[in-house]
Write an enzyme that holds these catalytic residues in place. Structure first.
Site, mmCIF file in Angstrom:
data_model
loop_
_atom_site.group_PDB
_atom_site.id
_atom_site.type_symbol
_atom_site.label_atom_id
_atom_site.label_comp_id
_atom_site.label_asym_id
_atom_site.label_seq_id
_atom_site.Cartn_x
_atom_site.Cartn_y
_atom_site.Cartn_z
ATOM 1 C CG ASP A 184 -31.626 -11.171 -72.240
ATOM 2 O OD1 ASP A 184 -31.725 -11.930 -71.243
ATOM 3 O OD2 ASP A 184 -32.561 -10.501 -72.609
ATOM 4 C CE1 TYR A 236 -37.246 -10.011 -76.167
ATOM 5 C CE2 TYR A 236 -34.971 -9.876 -75.859
ATOM 6 C CZ TYR A 236 -36.271 -9.813 -75.581
ATOM 7 O OH TYR A 236 -36.341 -9.702 -73.874
ATOM 8 C CE LYS A 273 -35.122 -12.902 -72.133
ATOM 9 N NZ LYS A 273 -34.589 -12.144 -73.170
ATOM 10 C CG HIS A 325 -39.886 -14.326 -73.421
ATOM 11 N ND1 HIS A 325 -39.606 -14.106 -74.611
ATOM 12 C CD2 HIS A 325 -39.698 -13.068 -72.560
ATOM 13 C CE1 HIS A 325 -39.036 -12.828 -74.559
ATOM 14 N NE2 HIS A 325 -39.318 -12.131 -73.316
HETATM 15 N N1 NAP Z 1 -38.008 -10.985 -70.301
HETATM 16 C C1 NAP Z 1 -38.643 -10.068 -70.647
HETATM 17 O O1 NAP Z 1 -39.922 -10.186 -70.794
HETATM 18 C C2 NAP Z 1 -38.232 -8.693 -70.987
HETATM 19 C C3 NAP Z 1 -38.835 -7.721 -70.901
HETATM 20 C C4 NAP Z 1 -38.427 -6.521 -71.391
HETATM 21 C C5 NAP Z 1 -36.822 -6.464 -71.359
HETATM 22 N N2 NAP Z 1 -36.064 -7.425 -71.319
HETATM 23 C C6 NAP Z 1 -34.691 -7.353 -71.350
HETATM 24 O O2 NAP Z 1 -34.272 -6.315 -70.734
HETATM 25 C C7 NAP Z 1 -33.437 -5.586 -71.506
HETATM 26 C C8 NAP Z 1 -33.528 -4.038 -71.045
HETATM 27 O O3 NAP Z 1 -34.889 -3.654 -71.005
HETATM 28 P P1 NAP Z 1 -35.653 -2.532 -72.083
HETATM 29 O O4 NAP Z 1 -35.052 -2.748 -73.311
HETATM 30 O O5 NAP Z 1 -36.883 -2.494 -71.481
HETATM 31 O O6 NAP Z 1 -34.804 -1.209 -71.562
HETATM 32 P P2 NAP Z 1 -33.774 -0.399 -70.705
HETATM 33 O O7 NAP Z 1 -32.575 -0.892 -70.662
HETATM 34 O O8 NAP Z 1 -34.459 -0.050 -69.263
HETATM 35 O O9 NAP Z 1 -33.720 0.963 -71.293
HETATM 36 C C9 NAP Z 1 -33.697 1.073 -72.644
HETATM 37 C C10 NAP Z 1 -33.786 2.613 -73.132
HETATM 38 O O10 NAP Z 1 -33.082 3.718 -72.539
HETATM 39 C C11 NAP Z 1 -32.236 4.006 -73.565
HETATM 40 N N3 NAP Z 1 -30.973 4.353 -72.944
HETATM 41 C C12 NAP Z 1 -30.307 3.231 -72.605
HETATM 42 N N4 NAP Z 1 -28.790 3.795 -72.118
HETATM 43 C C13 NAP Z 1 -28.989 4.861 -72.018
HETATM 44 C C14 NAP Z 1 -28.135 6.028 -71.388
HETATM 45 N N5 NAP Z 1 -27.024 5.654 -70.977
HETATM 46 N N6 NAP Z 1 -28.543 7.369 -71.442
HETATM 47 C C15 NAP Z 1 -29.711 7.596 -71.878
HETATM 48 N N7 NAP Z 1 -30.835 6.826 -72.658
HETATM 49 C C16 NAP Z 1 -30.346 5.518 -72.428
HETATM 50 C C17 NAP Z 1 -32.187 3.237 -74.726
HETATM 51 O O11 NAP Z 1 -32.076 4.195 -76.044
HETATM 52 P P3 NAP Z 1 -31.251 3.848 -76.868
HETATM 53 O O12 NAP Z 1 -31.491 2.499 -77.265
HETATM 54 O O13 NAP Z 1 -31.836 4.773 -78.082
HETATM 55 O O14 NAP Z 1 -29.793 4.241 -76.638
HETATM 56 C C18 NAP Z 1 -33.806 2.582 -74.552
HETATM 57 O O15 NAP Z 1 -34.649 3.864 -75.045
HETATM 58 C C19 NAP Z 1 -34.134 -5.912 -72.817
HETATM 59 O O16 NAP Z 1 -33.383 -5.247 -73.938
HETATM 60 C C20 NAP Z 1 -34.501 -7.312 -72.897
HETATM 61 O O17 NAP Z 1 -32.878 -7.915 -73.105
HETATM 62 C C21 NAP Z 1 -36.617 -8.780 -70.948
#
Ligand code: NAP
Length: 270
Positions: free
Chosen positions: A45, A50, A75, A108
């Protein structure tokens, strides 16, 4: 959901767990996506916003996997509204990624980020018509939206031909969005759970930790499994290989009682 996949209403299948790439800078995206592919992820994704599409695409191209075996989502930037503007942004995205089609393309957000909540219905309709055209021309296998509320989706249903195949929304323990979930289900719209770990903020929650211990899994695994149990498609992000690997190992079941306990939790971000 067939095993390992969700199925859109046009019968296109999408792997039921995706690799999120928000906040992964272009310089790090190559290694992160390579690690994800190496560990069995087949769904990535990204987004034009980004600013990492170039290296996401390069990592996919360099990896020993054929294009049709990787599901790529990107997106349309939140501030880009309108027919021609959407065509231009789409072309920029596929050129950045170095691909000739996308698996899923999403609006988005219904509004530019700095005008959250403002009514951009007409712009969204025009963008959607462009996406319908790209879909009908075979440039995108499925089209959808992100951060759309019921009224935003309803405007597309009322004015356009194709029902969105997906809505990517913030969804994690404590933020269930029940009404939106029910609405999407009624219209056969797959809900993608973004920020399944609340961007990391749920990982130190004591209740989550206690329950994870009970299942001998990590808090991240419990939180990702929760999304699947709620019939949403999680998109965890990490740049650490051990975590990337761990986040995909979520083949266990949460009991109904524990699910209820998680559903009753407050939003940690409120
Ligand atoms: N459409 C939208 O508007 C929108 C908005 C937000 C997000 N998204 C999508 O959703 C994805 C995920 O959401 P997100 O980036 O907000 O975060 P998330 O996946 O909820 O959390 C990521 C965070 O958790 C840490 N982490 C991940 N796996 C872990 C584990 N097994 N143990 C400990 N820490 C862990 C990561 O650190 P490290 O990277 O340092 O490991 C990072 O700080 C995004 O990357 C994006 O693709 C879309």
């Amino acid at each position: 959901m067939t095993k390992g996949n969700f199925v859109f209403h046009n019968n296109v299948e999408i792997p039921n767990l995706g690799f999120g790439t928000w906040q992964i800078p272009n310089e790090e995206a190559y290694d992160a996506v390579t690690m994800a592919l190496k560990n069995g992820y087949t769904h990535i994704d990204t987004a034009l916003a980004y600013k990492n599409e170039e290296n996401v695409g390069k990592a996919i191209k360099d990896f020993d996997i054929s294009r049709e075996d990787v599901f790529i989502t990107s997106k349309l930037p939140a501030q880009t509204k309108g027919y021609d503007e959407t065509m231009d942004a789409f072309n920029e995205t596929i050129s950045n990624l170095g691909v000739d089609y996308l698996d899923l393309y999403l609006i988005h957000a219904p509004w530019p980020w700095d005008e959250k909540g403002k009514d951009y219905t007409e712009g969204n309709i025009q963008s959607w018509k462009a996406m319908e055209k790209l879909y009908n021309d075979g440039k995108i296998r499925a089209i959808g939206v992100s951060n759309f509320e019921i009224s935003d989706i309803q405007a597309l249903l009322d004015n356009c031909d194709i029902v969105p195949m997906a809505n990517q929304i913030p969804f994690y323990v404590g933020r269930d969005q029940e009404e939106l979930l029910t609405f999407c289900k009624q219209h056969e719209i797959v809900v993608e759970a973004y920020s399944p770990l609340a961007t990391g903020q749920l990982l130190d929650n004591q209740d989550v930790k206690d329950m994870a211990d009970k299942y001998s899994v990590t808090p991240a695994q419990l939180l990702i499994r929760y999304c699947l149990e709620r019939d949403t498609l999680p998109l965890p992000k990490s740049t650490h290989e051990e975590r990337i690997k761990q986040n995909k190992q979520v083949d266990f079941e949460i009991s109904q009682d524990d699910l209820k306990q998680l559903m009753d939790m407050e939003d940690v971000r409120k």
